[in-house]
Design a protein around this motif. Structure first.
Motif, short mmCIF file in Angstrom:
data_model
loop_
_atom_site.label_atom_id
_atom_site.label_comp_id
_atom_site.label_asym_id
_atom_site.label_seq_id
_atom_site.Cartn_x
_atom_site.Cartn_y
_atom_site.Cartn_z
N UNK A 5 -2.72 0.00 -0.80
CA UNK A 5 -3.08 1.02 0.19
C UNK A 5 -1.91 2.00 0.33
N UNK A 6 -2.20 3.13 0.92
CA UNK A 6 -1.18 4.12 1.23
C UNK A 6 -1.10 4.31 2.73
N UNK A 7 0.11 4.44 3.23
CA UNK A 7 0.31 4.64 4.66
C UNK A 7 0.20 6.13 4.98
N UNK A 8 -0.75 6.46 5.84
CA UNK A 8 -0.92 7.83 6.30
C UNK A 8 -1.03 7.81 7.82
N UNK A 9 -0.67 8.93 8.45
CA UNK A 9 -0.63 9.00 9.90
C UNK A 9 -1.58 10.08 10.42
N UNK A 10 -2.27 9.75 11.50
CA UNK A 10 -3.13 10.74 12.13
C UNK A 10 -3.00 10.77 13.66
N UNK B 72 2.50 12.73 4.34
CA UNK B 72 3.19 11.53 3.90
C UNK B 72 2.12 10.52 3.49
N UNK B 73 2.14 10.13 2.24
CA UNK B 73 1.17 9.13 1.76
C UNK B 73 1.92 8.15 0.87
N UNK B 74 2.78 7.35 1.51
CA UNK B 74 3.63 6.43 0.79
C UNK B 74 2.90 5.12 0.51
N UNK B 75 3.16 4.58 -0.69
CA UNK B 75 2.68 3.25 -1.04
C UNK B 75 3.82 2.26 -0.84
N UNK B 76 3.64 1.24 0.00
CA UNK B 76 4.70 0.24 0.15
C UNK B 76 4.99 -0.45 -1.18
N UNK B 77 6.28 -0.74 -1.45
CA UNK B 77 6.65 -1.30 -2.75
C UNK B 77 7.99 -2.01 -2.64
N UNK B 78 8.31 -2.77 -3.65
CA UNK B 78 9.67 -3.27 -3.91
C UNK B 78 9.89 -3.17 -5.42
N UNK B 79 11.10 -2.86 -5.83
CA UNK B 79 11.39 -2.71 -7.26
C UNK B 79 12.87 -2.93 -7.51
N UNK B 80 13.21 -3.34 -8.74
CA UNK B 80 14.59 -3.48 -9.19
C UNK B 80 14.78 -2.57 -10.39
N UNK B 81 15.89 -1.80 -10.36
CA UNK B 81 16.15 -0.86 -11.45
C UNK B 81 17.61 -0.95 -11.84
N UNK B 82 17.99 -0.11 -12.82
CA UNK B 82 19.40 -0.03 -13.18
C UNK B 82 20.21 0.44 -11.98
N UNK B 83 21.39 -0.07 -11.84
CA UNK B 83 22.21 0.16 -10.65
C UNK B 83 22.83 1.53 -10.66
N UNK B 84 22.07 2.53 -10.19
CA UNK B 84 22.60 3.88 -10.10
C UNK B 84 22.69 4.30 -8.64
N UNK C 233 -1.28 -0.90 6.58
CA UNK C 233 -2.61 -0.53 6.12
C UNK C 233 -3.30 0.28 7.22
N UNK C 234 -3.65 1.55 6.98
CA UNK C 234 -4.28 2.36 8.03
C UNK C 234 -5.59 1.77 8.53
#
Length: 720
Positions: A238-243, A311-323, A366-367
């Protein structure tokens, strides 16, 4: 995202990446240590801008550094005191052409230091921790820029934004915010949090160690495909949106609520923001609506939806190269793999480990679920409002002045204005202590005392209500009367309930505060809006005797006039002219000076119509004086003339200002007092200040501004 070159961005996508680190450790006592890769055993930085569950505006989180060093001098002593030991680090990335590009990290102040067999370990925090200074009741008012600058200066850090940059943010141009005194503020970090709510974003410490505000963005700063995500990436479906947005109004004791036409969305709850309590309800709603527009796809009530703005953000977690080039609030576009199409995630927390992984996360709710939950919350809120409305409400009345009624006269002695929200029953109670004097006849052979009669009548508006008028038979002396009356009102209405007394063969006197009344009932709210009508009654308590007895006397004219100054008024004079015929007698006018608080007036210095003279280093912007160059001080000068013979003294001193403001004054224009802080000057002995003036009755003032100080208005109030 920190401003890096295109070569740097290209290197971020390479499968093999190489970094190096350097930095300093400064104990602010003359010792500065340098470190490089060979001295670093561990170096990890973490921060966030919202709670670890959903997106909340107003975040003011402290950034943390955990580090372990080796090979540094054993004699080094860290400084645990206010100035602290500061760790400043720089990270360099190797580019494709074998050159290195360096970016800075946020400075951190050491909190703990422990020695180990390999060296020493430390935990350090960024400058946000310095805002954890206990709030001491400092008054805050003005624009977001002014208040943020003041809070930072009080805590020993710098505010890293210009006035223009803050004015570009939502609500950034509004200059009349005032901190509500009944608040839950414990530290100055709470102040910054509530200010961050006003712009619909969060506050953080930038890479130069200064406090900045940031709004949540909609534009992606980088794109990360599945091949650049190392392990464990997770995305919500889901995407978080505000109204909607809500904020509790303590003044009106109700929720302020704004929404946009989106059918499904979650809501942003601001709690009780102390900067959204003062002002007209329409203005508070407008400020709240501006915050909501910063979060939704709408920019005004009549605008159409612009999904690119939402704003239509998708909640997430991720690991990437350390920049470490990414910042809090950066929006990442994820593509490929398990990432749904058009997946945008906002970096709301991160943990960056040197030569390790870069763990980032974005939050939301979740809206659809929040919509259902809010409907339940709304039902509970409605039930709470119903219960509150059914509680008993009371209106109290006490006579502020003495009431006198002559024989065979009538007068309103109680008046209560109220609002009913629905049909309800109302009870009225009163206790009245009065002095009665009756008519007496004393001859040689008899003494005749006539009892007096006092009658009460109840009115709702101009209509008398009640079938029976209470009545008392009075003799000379003190009497205590009790009144009770029960009546009903229908529907939503504004009414005025009053009690009127009628005397017969007696006079009565009710001393000030000797009449106490209470009205009670359910579904009552407030006292209503004043309709602009002033009711006035007057009497002459000294009889006028004329001779001969058949001479007639007429009151020709009675006038009450009011002349309003800015911002208070002059006195009121009641004049009665008596014209006498039948004999050549002339009555002079009777002039009575009525004491009224409207007689107060003032000497004023402000940035609009009463500017005085001021130095070139001072400018006027948004109705306030401020320094154009904060490295120098500036002076505003004006002389108050209190020579009017009707002025009897100074009643108060007032000033609306922020920052470091000082005052000097002189009675002769040549000999000046030492500079005193404005807060101290406002506590000056007013009698001494007034009596110290020469016969010219003038006082010259110099008001000095330093640093980021501002002055809106200074006033000397006096009474005519």
């Amino acid at each position: 995202m920190y401003a890096v070159s295109q070569k740097y961005k290209a290197a971020m996508k390479q499968p093999v990446q190489q970094f190096r680190i350097r930095g300093t450790i400064d104990n602010n006592r003359g010792t500065v240590l340098s470190f490089t890769d060979k001295n670093v055993l561990n170096f990890r930085v973490a921060n966030q801008c919202t709670a670890s569950s959903t997106l909340k505006i107003g975040g003011v989180y402290v950034g943390e550094l955990s580090a372990a060093f080796t090979g540094l001098p054993a004699w080094f002593r860290w400084n645990p005191y206010q100035e602290g030991t500061v760790i400043t680090a720089y990270i360099s990335r190797r580019l494709a052409d074998d050159t290195w590009e360096e970016i800075p990290l946020t400075p951190y102040t050491m909190s703990t230091m422990e020695k180990t067999a390999f060296g020493w370990e430390t935990v350090a925090y960024d400058n946000m921790s310095k805002l954890d200074k206990a709030y001491d009741g400092q008054a805050f008012s003005g624009s977001i820029y002014d208040m943020a600058t003041l809070a930072c200066s009080l805590c020993g850090i710098e505010f890293g934004m210009t006035r223009a940059a803050v004015q570009a943010l939502p609500n950034g141009t509004y200059s009349y915010f005032v901190l509500y005194p009944e608040n839950d503020i414990d530290t100055y970090r709470d102040i910054i949090s509530y200010l961050a709510q006003l712009i619909g974003g969060f506050a953080t410490i930038d890479r130069s160690g200064k406090l900045v505000f940031r709004c949540f963005s909609t534009a992606a700063t980088d794109t990360v495909s599945s091949e650049h995500r190392l392990t464990g990436a997770k995305f919500s479906d889901f995407r978080t949106e505000y109204n909607r947005i809500i904020c509790y109004d303590k003044v009106q004791e109700k929720q302020l609520y704004c929404k946009v036409p989106e059918l499904v969305g979650t809501y942003m709850d601001l709690g009780t923001n102390p900067f959204l309590q003062y002002g007209l309800p329409a203005k508070k709603t407008e400020l709240l609506q501006t915050i909501l527009y910063a979060l939704t796809s709408y920019s005004s009530d009549d605008a159409t939806s612009d999904t690119a703005h939402a704003l239509h953000y998708t909640p997430f977690t991720a690991s990437m190269f350390a920049d470490p080039a990414y910042d809090l609030g950066d929006v990442i576009a994820f593509t490929g793999g398990i990432a749904p199409d058009d997946t945008f995630g906002c970096i709301m927390s991160y943990t960056w480990t040197y030569h390790g992984e870069y763990e980032i996360a974005g939050y939301g709710s979740d809206p659809t679920i929040d919509w259902a939950k809010s409907a339940e919350d709304k039902a509970l809120s409605g039930l709470s409002s119903t219960l509150d409305a059914q509680q008993m409400h009371y209106y109290n009345y006490t006579n502020a002045a003495r009431i006198f009624m002559g024989t065979d006269s009538q007068k309103t002695v109680v008046s209560l204005r109220f609002i009913s929200t629905k049909t309800t029953q109302v009870n009225f109670f009163a206790e009245i202590k009065l002095q009665s004097e009756t008519t007496e006849t004393d001859t040689d052979d008899q003494y005749i005392c006539t009892d007096g009669i006092l009658t009460a009548a109840y009115y709702l508006g101009s209509e008398e209500i009640g079938r029976v008028r209470p009545q008392w038979t009075l003799q000379d002396g003190v009497h205590t009367l009790h009144l009770f009356f029960h009546f009903s009102v229908s529907g939503t209405t504004t009414e005025e309930f009053s009690v009127r007394f009628y005397t017969q063969d007696c006079t009565i006197t009710i001393d000030a505060e000797a009449l106490n009344a209470t009205m009670e009932g359910t579904f009552l709210a407030g006292e209503g809006t004043w309709d602009g009508i002033i009711s006035a009654e007057d009497f002459l308590d000294t009889p006028i005797f004329t001779d001969p007895a058949d001479m007639k006397m007429h009151i020709k004219q009675t006038t009450v006039s009011e002349s309003r100054q800015n911002p208070v008024t002059t006195g009121i004079t009641d004049k009665i002219t008596l014209s006498v015929t039948a004999t050549e007698m002339t009555f002079g006018s009777i002039s009575e000076s009525i004491s009224n608080s409207l007689a107060d007036t003032r000497f004023l210095i402000d940035a609009k119509n009463n500017k005085g003279t001021y130095d070139n280093s001072i400018t006027i912007s948004d109705g306030v004086y401020q320094l154009s160059d904060q490295s120098v001080s500036g002076c505003i000068q004006k002389t108050a003339d209190l020579s009017d013979s009707s002025i009897t003294g100074i009643t108060s001193l007032e000033c609306t200002y922020t920052g470091l403001v000082f005052v000097q004054y002189s009675y002769d224009g040549s000999t000046w007092t030492e500079q005193a802080a404005m807060a101290d000057f406002l506590q000056t002995d007013l009698d001494a200040l007034y009596s110290g003036m020469t016969t010219a009755r003038t006082i010259a003032l110099r008001i000095w501004l330093e640093g980021n100080a501002t002055l809106k208005e200074f006033a000397i109030n006096y009474t005519l």
